[in-house]
Design a protein around this motif. Sequence first.
Motif, PDB file in Angstrom:
ATOM      1  N   ILE A 123      45.110  49.565  37.793  1.00 41.10           N
ATOM      2  CA  ILE A 123      44.068  48.779  37.123  1.00 41.10           C
ATOM      3  C   ILE A 123      42.709  49.041  37.766  1.00 41.10           C
ATOM      4  CG2 ILE A 123      43.196  46.431  36.744  1.00 41.10           C
ATOM      5  CD1 ILE A 123      46.120  45.549  36.392  1.00 41.10           C
ATOM      6  N   ILE A 124      42.683  49.066  39.109  1.00 37.88           N
ATOM      7  CA  ILE A 124      41.417  49.310  39.818  1.00 37.88           C
ATOM      8  C   ILE A 124      40.890  50.709  39.503  1.00 37.88           C
ATOM      9  CG2 ILE A 124      40.374  49.656  42.089  1.00 37.88           C
ATOM     10  CD1 ILE A 124      42.077  47.389  43.142  1.00 37.88           C
ATOM     11  N   ASP A 157      28.594  42.767  39.744  1.00 44.07           N
ATOM     12  CA  ASP A 157      28.167  42.571  38.356  1.00 44.07           C
ATOM     13  C   ASP A 157      29.172  41.793  37.513  1.00 44.07           C
ATOM     14  OD1 ASP A 157      25.810  43.857  38.771  1.00 44.07           O
ATOM     15  OD2 ASP A 157      26.305  45.668  37.651  1.00 44.07           O
ATOM     16  N   ARG A 158      30.150  41.161  38.130  1.00 46.09           N
ATOM     17  CA  ARG A 158      31.236  40.551  37.345  1.00 46.09           C
ATOM     18  C   ARG A 158      30.748  39.468  36.378  1.00 46.09           C
ATOM     19  NH1 ARG A 158      31.335  38.682  42.513  1.00 46.09           N
ATOM     20  NH2 ARG A 158      31.720  36.452  42.939  1.00 46.09           N
ATOM     21  N   PHE A 159      29.758  38.692  36.788  1.00 44.86           N
ATOM     22  CA  PHE A 159      29.266  37.636  35.900  1.00 44.86           C
ATOM     23  C   PHE A 159      28.429  38.216  34.757  1.00 44.86           C
ATOM     24  CE2 PHE A 159      29.664  35.415  40.094  1.00 44.86           C
ATOM     25  CZ  PHE A 159      30.767  34.646  39.734  1.00 44.86           C
ATOM     26  N   ASN A 202      35.623  43.087  28.647  1.00 47.71           N
ATOM     27  CA  ASN A 202      37.051  43.368  28.823  1.00 47.71           C
ATOM     28  C   ASN A 202      37.358  44.179  30.071  1.00 47.71           C
ATOM     29  OD1 ASN A 202      35.912  45.752  27.996  1.00 47.71           O
ATOM     30  ND2 ASN A 202      37.508  46.266  26.497  1.00 47.71           N
ATOM     31  N   ARG A 203      36.358  44.348  30.950  1.00 50.58           N
ATOM     32  CA  ARG A 203      36.624  45.020  32.219  1.00 50.58           C
ATOM     33  C   ARG A 203      37.580  44.181  33.059  1.00 50.58           C
ATOM     34  NH1 ARG A 203      30.548  47.372  33.789  1.00 50.58           N
ATOM     35  NH2 ARG A 203      30.715  49.266  32.493  1.00 50.58           N
ATOM     36  N   ALA A 204      38.234  44.813  33.995  1.00 46.26           N
ATOM     37  CA  ALA A 204      39.363  44.199  34.703  1.00 46.26           C
ATOM     38  C   ALA A 204      39.036  42.855  35.354  1.00 46.26           C
ATOM     39  CB  ALA A 204      39.893  45.171  35.750  1.00 46.26           C
ATOM     40  N   ILE A 205      37.889  42.744  36.017  1.00 46.78           N
ATOM     41  CA  ILE A 205      37.587  41.496  36.731  1.00 46.78           C
ATOM     42  C   ILE A 205      37.265  40.352  35.763  1.00 46.78           C
ATOM     43  CG2 ILE A 205      36.034  40.368  38.380  1.00 46.78           C
ATOM     44  CD1 ILE A 205      35.861  43.004  39.892  1.00 46.78           C
ATOM     45  N   PRO A 206      36.297  40.513  34.844  1.00 48.83           N
ATOM     46  CA  PRO A 206      36.036  39.400  33.918  1.00 48.83           C
ATOM     47  C   PRO A 206      37.228  39.088  33.013  1.00 48.83           C
ATOM     48  CG  PRO A 206      34.761  41.338  33.295  1.00 48.83           C
ATOM     49  CD  PRO A 206      35.322  41.606  34.648  1.00 48.83           C
ATOM     50  N   ALA A 207      38.088  40.086  32.777  1.00 44.50           N
ATOM     51  CA  ALA A 207      39.266  39.850  31.930  1.00 44.50           C
ATOM     52  C   ALA A 207      40.413  39.217  32.706  1.00 44.50           C
ATOM     53  CB  ALA A 207      39.724  41.158  31.299  1.00 44.50           C
ATOM     54  N   GLY A 208      40.254  39.056  34.027  1.00 47.41           N
ATOM     55  CA  GLY A 208      41.273  38.422  34.847  1.00 47.41           C
ATOM     56  C   GLY A 208      42.472  39.296  35.159  1.00 47.41           C
ATOM     57  N   ILE A 241      42.568  41.549  37.560  1.00 42.69           N
ATOM     58  CA  ILE A 241      42.608  41.829  38.998  1.00 42.69           C
ATOM     59  C   ILE A 241      41.771  40.762  39.694  1.00 42.69           C
ATOM     60  CG2 ILE A 241      40.563  43.334  39.065  1.00 42.69           C
ATOM     61  CD1 ILE A 241      43.778  44.275  40.819  1.00 42.69           C
ATOM     62  N   SER A 242      42.149  40.409  40.913  1.00 44.03           N
ATOM     63  CA  SER A 242      41.398  39.371  41.639  1.00 44.03           C
ATOM     64  C   SER A 242      40.288  39.985  42.484  1.00 44.03           C
ATOM     65  CB  SER A 242      42.346  38.586  42.544  1.00 44.03           C
ATOM     66  OG  SER A 242      42.747  39.362  43.658  1.00 44.03           O
ATOM     67  N   ILE A 243      39.299  39.156  42.812  1.00 45.79           N
ATOM     68  CA  ILE A 243      38.197  39.607  43.657  1.00 45.79           C
ATOM     69  C   ILE A 243      38.731  40.047  45.029  1.00 45.79           C
ATOM     70  CG2 ILE A 243      36.051  38.929  44.795  1.00 45.79           C
ATOM     71  CD1 ILE A 243      35.802  39.187  41.808  1.00 45.79           C
ATOM     72  N   VAL A 244      39.673  39.310  45.577  1.00 47.34           N
ATOM     73  CA  VAL A 244      40.235  39.628  46.897  1.00 47.34           C
ATOM     74  C   VAL A 244      40.873  41.009  46.892  1.00 47.34           C
ATOM     75  CG1 VAL A 244      41.991  38.993  48.594  1.00 47.34           C
ATOM     76  CG2 VAL A 244      40.593  37.215  47.517  1.00 47.34           C
ATOM     77  N   GLU A 245      41.595  41.323  45.830  1.00 45.62           N
ATOM     78  CA  GLU A 245      42.251  42.638  45.747  1.00 45.62           C
ATOM     79  C   GLU A 245      41.229  43.763  45.657  1.00 45.62           C
ATOM     80  OE1 GLU A 245      46.443  41.600  43.473  1.00 45.62           O
ATOM     81  OE2 GLU A 245      44.551  41.441  42.356  1.00 45.62           O
ATOM     82  N   VAL A 246      40.170  43.539  44.903  1.00 41.50           N
ATOM     83  CA  VAL A 246      39.138  44.573  44.777  1.00 41.50           C
ATOM     84  C   VAL A 246      38.387  44.745  46.090  1.00 41.50           C
ATOM     85  CG1 VAL A 246      37.073  45.326  43.529  1.00 41.50           C
ATOM     86  CG2 VAL A 246      38.899  44.130  42.311  1.00 41.50           C
ATOM     87  N   ILE A 247      38.090  43.642  46.777  1.00 40.88           N
ATOM     88  CA  ILE A 247      37.400  43.725  48.061  1.00 40.88           C
ATOM     89  C   ILE A 247      38.258  44.464  49.086  1.00 40.88           C
ATOM     90  CG2 ILE A 247      36.583  42.359  50.031  1.00 40.88           C
ATOM     91  CD1 ILE A 247      35.533  40.305  48.041  1.00 40.88           C
ATOM     92  N   ALA A 248      39.550  44.237  49.070  1.00 40.16           N
ATOM     93  CA  ALA A 248      40.455  44.961  49.967  1.00 40.16           C
ATOM     94  C   ALA A 248      40.375  46.463  49.681  1.00 40.16           C
ATOM     95  CB  ALA A 248      41.886  44.462  49.792  1.00 40.16           C
ATOM     96  N   PHE A 249      40.324  46.811  48.401  1.00 37.68           N
ATOM     97  CA  PHE A 249      40.197  48.225  48.009  1.00 37.68           C
ATOM     98  C   PHE A 249      38.872  48.805  48.488  1.00 37.68           C
ATOM     99  CE2 PHE A 249      38.968  51.522  44.909  1.00 37.68           C
ATOM    100  CZ  PHE A 249      40.069  52.362  45.002  1.00 37.68           C
ATOM    101  N   ILE A 250      37.801  48.011  48.410  1.00 39.11           N
ATOM    102  CA  ILE A 250      36.480  48.459  48.866  1.00 39.11           C
ATOM    103  C   ILE A 250      36.494  48.730  50.365  1.00 39.11           C
ATOM    104  CG2 ILE A 250      34.075  47.744  49.204  1.00 39.11           C
ATOM    105  CD1 ILE A 250      34.377  46.126  46.574  1.00 39.11           C
TER     106      ILE A 250
END
Length: 289
Positions: free
Chosen positions: A8-9, A68-70, A80-86, A88-97
């Motif tokens: 998803i990311i 830019d999620r908001f 419909n991008r992954a974050i605003p569409a729910g 993937i979580s912010i925590v998971e994306v930050i871990a990836f970053i």
Amino acid sequence: MSLRKLKIILEMIKFEHSLFALPFAFMGAVLGNIVIEKSWPTWTEIFWVTVAMVGARSAAMSLNRVIDRFIDAKNPRTANRAIPAGLISIVEVIAFIVVSFAVLFIAAYQLNPLAVKLLPLAVFVLVLYSYTKRFTWLCHFVLGVAIGFGPLGGWVATTGQVDGIGLLLFASVMFWTAGFDIIYACQDADFDRKEGLYSMPSRFGVGNALMVARACHVLTFVGLMSLYVLADLSIWFLLGVLISGAILIYEHTLVKPTDLSKLDVAFFNMNGILSVVMFAFTMIDLVIS
């Protein structure tokens, strides 16, 4: 993190669009070593350049999606991008970053001391870009600088230095990126204006923005022609520049102030082809000559 979440990311950051930046990074790495060291870079250096580029782009794109999620949630094009569409979580994306930035640092450390010293500047620009649309219509040029660090980073990776020819390649890619980002931003001109966001199209109108994009791509062509002369390259590199110039002209015939229906073709297809063409003809030039 599960493989499903990782997929998803990668879809969210359009991982396949690394094609835009990687060929120019390879071009910088190979051309720099030939011009400065009079030899080919090692496969180890090419490997770490690839790792650095993947890490940098993955971190930057993921960070942009978080910041830019908001905004994305309000824009019908991006809702419909992954974050605003729910998905993937912010925590998971930050871990990836965090992992992506760690990969970038490790790769720079494996290359040379100058690459490590310049890393904070590159990271600063990567982070800054995601905020620039909130306060300046020059945001496209900040993205240009960020992408331009790709070929300059490749140059530094194999030569351990920054010189005029490397900076010329950086500037050419910077204007190329700014130009196609201005074109891409045209589709959001009305939304950006409504939300108080800054971009060339929202500030000056789509027609004027497209004129600026054309000027940027003229400067790209001039920069690549100058590179041909200053790096003492052969007819093969010149042919690549001429083909790239033709691609840029065709790209601008696809988008008009009153018709943006072919914008995706202009943005994704043409620019992906251009970067591959320039790298391919650079390699042909260096191998044959």
